[in-house]
Design a protein around this motif. Structure first.
Motif, mmCIF file in Angstrom:
data_model
loop_
_atom_site.group_PDB
_atom_site.id
_atom_site.type_symbol
_atom_site.label_atom_id
_atom_site.label_comp_id
_atom_site.label_asym_id
_atom_site.label_seq_id
_atom_site.Cartn_x
_atom_site.Cartn_y
_atom_site.Cartn_z
ATOM 1 N N GLY A 57 0.788 -1.224 0.000
ATOM 2 C CA GLY A 57 0.000 0.000 0.000
ATOM 3 C C GLY A 57 0.818 1.272 0.000
ATOM 4 O O GLY A 57 0.253 2.365 -0.036
ATOM 5 N N GLY A 58 2.159 1.152 0.068
ATOM 6 C CA GLY A 58 3.004 2.336 0.082
ATOM 7 C C GLY A 58 3.135 2.952 -1.297
ATOM 8 O O GLY A 58 2.650 2.433 -2.311
ATOM 9 N N ALA A 59 3.847 4.077 -1.312
ATOM 10 C CA ALA A 59 4.010 4.796 -2.576
ATOM 11 C C ALA A 59 4.927 4.044 -3.531
ATOM 12 O O ALA A 59 4.760 4.103 -4.744
ATOM 13 C CB ALA A 59 4.554 6.199 -2.317
ATOM 14 N N HIS A 93 -1.436 -5.003 -2.749
ATOM 15 C CA HIS A 93 -0.632 -3.784 -2.879
ATOM 16 C C HIS A 93 -1.212 -2.859 -3.954
ATOM 17 O O HIS A 93 -1.339 -1.637 -3.747
ATOM 18 C CB HIS A 93 0.800 -4.162 -3.222
ATOM 19 N N LEU A 111 -4.487 -1.278 -2.634
ATOM 20 C CA LEU A 111 -4.247 -0.250 -1.627
ATOM 21 C C LEU A 111 -3.636 1.005 -2.248
ATOM 22 O O LEU A 111 -3.946 2.129 -1.827
ATOM 23 C CB LEU A 111 -3.338 -0.803 -0.534
ATOM 24 N N ARG A 112 -2.754 0.820 -3.231
ATOM 25 C CA ARG A 112 -2.184 1.990 -3.894
ATOM 26 C C ARG A 112 -3.261 2.780 -4.628
ATOM 27 O O ARG A 112 -3.278 4.021 -4.605
ATOM 28 C CB ARG A 112 -1.104 1.551 -4.882
ATOM 29 N N GLU A 162 -6.443 2.860 -3.844
ATOM 30 C CA GLU A 162 -7.233 3.539 -2.820
ATOM 31 C C GLU A 162 -6.489 4.748 -2.273
ATOM 32 O O GLU A 162 -7.083 5.798 -2.017
ATOM 33 C CB GLU A 162 -7.557 2.560 -1.690
ATOM 34 N N ARG A 163 -5.188 4.584 -2.105
ATOM 35 C CA ARG A 163 -4.380 5.697 -1.583
ATOM 36 C C ARG A 163 -4.381 6.869 -2.558
ATOM 37 O O ARG A 163 -4.502 8.033 -2.158
ATOM 38 C CB ARG A 163 -2.957 5.213 -1.339
ATOM 39 N N GLU A 164 -4.247 6.576 -3.846
ATOM 40 C CA GLU A 164 -4.263 7.648 -4.839
ATOM 41 C C GLU A 164 -5.617 8.340 -4.892
ATOM 42 O O GLU A 164 -5.689 9.567 -5.021
ATOM 43 C CB GLU A 164 -3.893 7.074 -6.211
ATOM 44 N N ARG A 200 -7.706 8.539 -2.404
ATOM 45 C CA ARG A 200 -7.826 9.327 -1.177
ATOM 46 C C ARG A 200 -7.030 10.628 -1.290
ATOM 47 O O ARG A 200 -7.490 11.688 -0.860
ATOM 48 C CB ARG A 200 -7.336 8.518 0.017
ATOM 49 N N GLN A 201 -5.836 10.549 -1.872
ATOM 50 C CA GLN A 201 -5.038 11.752 -2.046
ATOM 51 C C GLN A 201 -5.730 12.745 -2.980
ATOM 52 O O GLN A 201 -5.688 13.961 -2.741
ATOM 53 C CB GLN A 201 -3.656 11.380 -2.596
ATOM 54 N N GLU A 228 -8.413 14.341 -1.050
ATOM 55 C CA GLU A 228 -7.857 15.339 -0.142
ATOM 56 C C GLU A 228 -7.462 16.605 -0.900
ATOM 57 O O GLU A 228 -7.649 17.722 -0.403
ATOM 58 C CB GLU A 228 -6.648 14.753 0.579
#
Length: 360
Positions: free
Chosen positions: A169-171, A196, A199-200, A202-204, A206-207, A210
Motif C-alpha cells: 500500500g506504500g508509494a 498492494h 491499496l495503492r 485507494e491511496r491515490e 484518497r489523495q 484530499e
C-alpha cells in the motif's frame, strides 16, 4: 525452520540407532539359530552318543551352553530354566527363556533332544560397524540437503514475503516476490501483489479527494481574502471622485497594491494549495504596520472607526515576510472594524465603542 530440521535430524538419528540395534539383535538371533541347526544336523548325521563329554566339547566349539535330554534325564552342562522359564519345544525355533535364547532340536537317530542356550544379545556397539556409519552418514547428508532445500524453497520466499508486508500500500513498489510459483507460497505472493495494487489505488483516490478538499477550502479562503481588498478598492474608487490630488494619489497607490495582492492570492490558489514559500528578509515592523493600516484606512474611515497607530521612535527589526505580516495586520484591523458597526477607536490596547463598551 532450522529448529525443525535439527529436531528431524535428531529424531532420525535416534530411530536409526534403534533400527541398528534391532537389526544386530535379529542377525545375532538368526546366527544362533543357524549354528544350533547346523550342530543338530551334524549330530543326526554322525549318530554320536549324547554324552556329557560330547555336550562339553560342542559348548567349547560353539561358545554356547549345550545339553541333552534323554527322557527325563539331563546330560551335559546346563539345563533349561537356568535363566528362568519353561523348556521350549523341540522344533528348532529360538525362544527367549529368562535372559537366554534357547533352541531345542530332536535327534532322529537317538531320540534325544539337544538344547543350545546363549545369553540374549544386543548389538554391542551399533556404531562399531562401517555399514551403520554409512547409513548414518547418508541420512545426515539427506538432512543437510533437506535443510538447504527448505531454506531455498520455503524459508527464503517466506522472508521475502515478510519483508514485503510493510511496503504493501506504500508509494513505492514491492520487493521481488516469488509470484511464479504454483504452490501456496506463490498464491500468497500473488495475493500480496494484488493487495498492494488495490491499496495503492485507494491511496491515490484518497489523495485526490484530499486535494479536492484542499481546493475547496482554498476557494473559500480565497473568497474571504479577496473580499477585503475588493472592498478597499471600491471604497478608494469612490473616494477618487471627491478627493484632492494628494488623497487621490494615495487612493490610486492603494488600489494598485490591493490589485497586486488579489493577483498573488489567485496565483496561489491556482497552484493547488501549494503557496509560494515565505520570503524571509530583514524588516522594520513600523513600515509593515504602516502598510497594514493603509490597507484598511479607507474601510475604517467609511465605518467611522479611528485607527490609532503609535509607532516607536526606533526601528523594530525582524526577519520575516513583509507582505504576509502586513496582510495579517490588515485582517486583524478589518475584524476590529467589522466588530464596531457604530464606530470607535482601534489602538494597541483595546477597542473602544461609542456605546462605551470595551473589547480587550
Amino acid at each position: 525452520m532450522s529448529l525443525s530440521v535439527v529436531l528431524f535430524t535428531l529424531a532420525g538419528s535416534v530411530a536409526l540407532a534403534w533400527w541398528f540395534q534391532h537389526r544386530a539383535r535379529s542377525e545375532a538371533r538368526r546366527a544362533f539359530a543357524s549354528m544350533a541347526g547346523a550342530n543338530a544336523a551334524f549330530l543326526d548325521r554322525t549318530g554320536l552318543e549324547p554324552t556329557a563329554n560330547l555336550a562339553r566339547q560342542m559348548a567349547e566349539v560353539s561358545g554356547v551352553r549345550v545339553w541333552f535330554r534323554i527322557g527325563a534325564r539331563l546330560v551335559g552342562g546346563g539345563e533349561v530354566g537356568a535363566g528362568g522359564g519353561a523348556e521350549p519345544a523341540a522344533d528348532g525355533v529360538v525362544r527367549v527363556v529368562g535372559a537366554e535364547w534357547v533352541v531345542a532340536h530332536r535327534l532322529a537317530g537317538t531320540g534325544a533332544v539337544v538344547h543350545f542356550a546363549t545369553p540374549v544379545e544386543g548389538s554391542g556397539s551399533v556404531f562399531g560397524r562401517a555399514d551403520n556409519w554409512l547409513v548414518l552418514g547418508g541420512f545426515w547428508l539427506f538432512s543437510l540437503g533437506l535443510g538447504v532445500g527448505l531454506a531455498r524453497r520455503v524459508a527464503r520466499p517466506l522472508e521475502q514475503l515478510a519483508a514485503a508486508v510493510p511496503a504493501i500500500g506504500g508509494a513505492g513498489g514491492l520487493p521481488e516476490l516469488p509470484v511464479g510459483r504454483s504452490d501456496e507460497i506463490g498464491e500468497l505472493a500473488r495475493s500480496l501483489g494484488a493487495a498492494h495494487g488495490t491499496l495503492r489505488s485507494e491511496r491515490e483516490r484518497r489523495q485526490e479527494a484530499e486535494r479536492m478538499a484542499i481546493l475547496g477550502r482554498m476557494a473559500a479562503g480565497l473568497a474571504h481574502e479577496v473580499r477585503n481588498p475588493v472592498t478597499a478598492i471600491r471604497l478608494h474608487a469612490q473616494l477618487l471622485e471627491c478627493a484632492g490630488p494628494e488623497d487621490a494619489a494615495e487612493s490610486r497607490a492603494l488600489i494598485e497594491s490591493e490589485a497586486e495582492r488579489i493577483e498573488m492570492l489567485v496565483g496561489q490558489w491556482l497552484r493547488f494549495a501549494r503557496p509560494a514559500p515565505p520570503v524571509m528578509v530583514a524588516l522594520d515592523l513600523r513600515e509593515v504596520a504602516g502598510r497594514g493600516v493603509a490597507r484598511q484606512a479607507a474601510q475604517a474611515a467609511y465605518a467611522g472607526v479611528t485607527l490609532a497607530v503609535a509607532a516607536p521612535d526606533q526601528a523594530v527589526r525582524v526577519l520575516g515576510d513583509g507582505e504576509r505580516l502586513a496582510q495579517v495586520l490588515a485582517n486583524l484591523l478589518l475584524n476590529a472594524i467589522q466588530a464596531m458597526p457604530q464606530g470607535g477607536v482601534v489602538d494597541r490596547k483595546s477597542t473602544r465603542l461609542n456605546s462605551s463598551h470595551r473589547i480587550r
